[in-house]
Design a protein around this motif. Structure first.
Motif, PDB file in Angstrom:
ATOM      1  N   GLN A  82       0.833  -1.207   0.000  1.00  5.70           N
ATOM      2  CA  GLN A  82       0.000   0.000   0.000  1.00  5.70           C
ATOM      3  C   GLN A  82       0.864   1.252   0.000  1.00  5.70           C
ATOM      4  O   GLN A  82       1.999   1.239   0.494  1.00  5.70           O
ATOM      5  N   LEU A  83       0.296   2.316  -0.556  1.00  8.25           N
ATOM      6  CA  LEU A  83       0.947   3.622  -0.579  1.00  8.25           C
ATOM      7  C   LEU A  83      -0.081   4.672  -0.185  1.00  8.25           C
ATOM      8  O   LEU A  83      -1.142   4.761  -0.804  1.00  8.25           O
ATOM      9  N   TYR A  84       0.230   5.443   0.856  1.00  2.56           N
ATOM     10  CA  TYR A  84      -0.682   6.488   1.323  1.00  2.56           C
ATOM     11  C   TYR A  84       0.031   7.838   1.340  1.00  2.56           C
ATOM     12  O   TYR A  84       1.235   7.917   1.607  1.00  2.56           O
ATOM     13  N   GLN A  85      -0.745   8.879   1.086  1.00  2.00           N
ATOM     14  CA  GLN A  85      -0.251  10.253   1.204  1.00  2.00           C
ATOM     15  C   GLN A  85      -1.091  10.975   2.244  1.00  2.00           C
ATOM     16  O   GLN A  85      -2.320  10.846   2.259  1.00  2.00           O
ATOM     17  N   SER A  86      -0.450  11.733   3.121  1.00  2.00           N
ATOM     18  CA  SER A  86      -1.190  12.534   4.099  1.00  2.00           C
ATOM     19  C   SER A  86      -0.675  13.971   4.077  1.00  2.00           C
ATOM     20  O   SER A  86       0.497  14.216   3.775  1.00  2.00           O
ATOM     21  N   ASP A  87      -1.555  14.918   4.390  1.00  2.00           N
ATOM     22  CA  ASP A  87      -1.181  16.334   4.408  1.00  2.00           C
ATOM     23  C   ASP A  87      -1.356  16.901   5.820  1.00  2.00           C
ATOM     24  O   ASP A  87      -1.849  16.204   6.715  1.00  2.00           O
ATOM     25  N   PRO A  88      -0.979  18.168   6.048  1.00  4.86           N
ATOM     26  CA  PRO A  88      -1.031  18.728   7.409  1.00  4.86           C
ATOM     27  C   PRO A  88      -2.417  18.738   8.035  1.00  4.86           C
ATOM     28  O   PRO A  88      -2.541  18.766   9.266  1.00  4.86           O
ATOM     29  N   SER A  89      -3.468  18.721   7.234  1.00  7.69           N
ATOM     30  CA  SER A  89      -4.814  18.764   7.789  1.00  7.69           C
ATOM     31  C   SER A  89      -5.235  17.441   8.419  1.00  7.69           C
ATOM     32  O   SER A  89      -6.225  17.377   9.155  1.00  7.69           O
ATOM     33  N   GLY A  90      -4.499  16.363   8.116  1.00  5.73           N
ATOM     34  CA  GLY A  90      -4.866  15.055   8.629  1.00  5.73           C
ATOM     35  C   GLY A  90      -5.573  14.188   7.614  1.00  5.73           C
ATOM     36  O   GLY A  90      -5.872  13.020   7.885  1.00  5.73           O
ATOM     37  N   ASN A  91      -5.860  14.732   6.432  1.00  6.84           N
ATOM     38  CA  ASN A  91      -6.451  13.917   5.370  1.00  6.84           C
ATOM     39  C   ASN A  91      -5.428  12.920   4.841  1.00  6.84           C
ATOM     40  O   ASN A  91      -4.231  13.223   4.766  1.00  6.84           O
ATOM     41  N   TYR A  92      -5.887  11.753   4.444  1.00  6.42           N
ATOM     42  CA  TYR A  92      -4.994  10.788   3.805  1.00  6.42           C
ATOM     43  C   TYR A  92      -5.771  10.017   2.750  1.00  6.42           C
ATOM     44  O   TYR A  92      -7.000   9.935   2.787  1.00  6.42           O
ATOM     45  N   ALA A  93      -5.038   9.459   1.792  1.00  4.83           N
ATOM     46  CA  ALA A  93      -5.663   8.684   0.717  1.00  4.83           C
ATOM     47  C   ALA A  93      -4.654   7.689   0.185  1.00  4.83           C
ATOM     48  O   ALA A  93      -3.434   7.905   0.266  1.00  4.83           O
ATOM     49  N   GLY A  94      -5.156   6.578  -0.349  1.00  7.27           N
ATOM     50  CA  GLY A  94      -4.288   5.578  -0.961  1.00  7.27           C
ATOM     51  C   GLY A  94      -4.033   5.904  -2.426  1.00  7.27           C
ATOM     52  O   GLY A  94      -4.913   6.408  -3.128  1.00  7.27           O
ATOM     53  N   TRP A  95      -2.819   5.614  -2.887  1.00  9.06           N
ATOM     54  CA  TRP A  95      -2.407   5.935  -4.255  1.00  9.06           C
ATOM     55  C   TRP A  95      -1.644   4.762  -4.863  1.00  9.06           C
ATOM     56  O   TRP A  95      -1.046   3.964  -4.156  1.00  9.06           O
ATOM     57  N   MET A  96      -1.637   4.714  -6.198  1.00  7.69           N
ATOM     58  CA  MET A  96      -0.749   3.804  -6.915  1.00  7.69           C
ATOM     59  C   MET A  96       0.610   4.473  -7.142  1.00  7.69           C
ATOM     60  O   MET A  96       1.645   3.813  -7.113  1.00  7.69           O
ATOM     61  N   ALA A  97       0.572   5.789  -7.371  1.00 11.00           N
ATOM     62  CA  ALA A  97       1.801   6.576  -7.504  1.00 11.00           C
ATOM     63  C   ALA A  97       1.452   8.031  -7.242  1.00 11.00           C
ATOM     64  O   ALA A  97       0.411   8.516  -7.709  1.00 11.00           O
TER      65      ALA A  97
END
Length: 232
Positions: free
Chosen positions: A122-137
């Motif tokens: 799995q690959l996840y990206q998160s930002d300062p707001s606390g949101n996160y999402a899974g990505w392929m790239a």
């Protein structure tokens, strides 16, 4: 967000065989001993690593918290923490700092790459707001928009781990300010099988200078060939 946009780019690529994380390393001095520490890549657990873009001091607080969470889960349940559960716990902590006037948000974005028995790699990206999402790239940091455009064009399902490393290197080559990509300006790590045939154990590994040099030379040669072909 301003600190993140000025930070070195970080790229993540997920495949069926593993996850690759790569980042631009900002070298402050030639006297700095680079082999003793990692500026952008950090190990959270044996099956999970993270790439950082933003304020490193903020990142260190969250990384230490994530490591504690992972080890507490391991001690309690005798198995590695599920990846999304760890990411969600960390993002909950980040989101809490956006709710009060006396606190400022953590000025850092993360790319999490790892594996668990429930969902595989799995690959996840998160930002300062606390949101996160899974990505392929995906990409974060400086020139993230341009990097994501390249990934959208170049990424293909069914890539090998080597092809993922080559793609991540190519993206850094095209988004960094320098004309030539050098191994000392790049950090890269991977989460993959210890033995690709048996698929029994997963490990987090930071690529060494020799491997980075080969990838950088290949990316530079490809760019030069493309430029030469364009002039004809």
């Amino acid at each position: 967000m301003e600190a993140i946009s000025h930070a070195g780019a970080a790229v993540g690529v997920r495949t069926d065989h593993g996850v690759v994380l790569a980042a631009e390393k900002k070298i402050l001095s030639k006297l700095l001993e680079t082999g003793t520490s990692s500026e952008k890549m950090h190990k959270l657990d044996d099956h999970l690593g993270v790439a950082v873009a933003g304020i490193n001091s903020d990142a260190n607080i969250l990384i230490n918290s994530a490591r504690l969470t992972a080890q507490r889960y391991l001690m309690t349940y005798q198995e590695p923490v599920p990846m999304e559960q760890l990411v969600q716990t960390l993002c909950d902590q980040k989101q809490g700092y956006t709710q009060y006037g006396g606190l400022r948000p953590f000025g850092v974005s993360f790319l999490f790459g790892g594996w668990d028995k429930n969902c595989g790699f799995q690959l996840y990206q998160s930002d300062p707001s606390g949101n996160y999402a899974g990505w392929m790239a995906t990409a974060i940091g400086a020139n993230a928009t341009a990097a994501q455009a390249i990934l959208k064009t170049e990424y293909k399902e069914g890539m090998t781990l080597l092809e993922a490393k080559q793609l991540a290197t190519k993206v850094l080559k095209q988004t960094m300010d320098s004309t030539k990509l050098e191994a000392e300006k790049v950090e890269m790590s991977e989460v993959g099988w210890v033995n690709a045939e048996t698929k029994e154990n997963v490990e987090y590994r930071v690529l060494q200078t020799k491997e980075l040099t080969a990838l950088c030379d290949e990316a530079n040669a490809e760019a030069e060939a493309k430029a030469a072909a364009g002039k004809k």
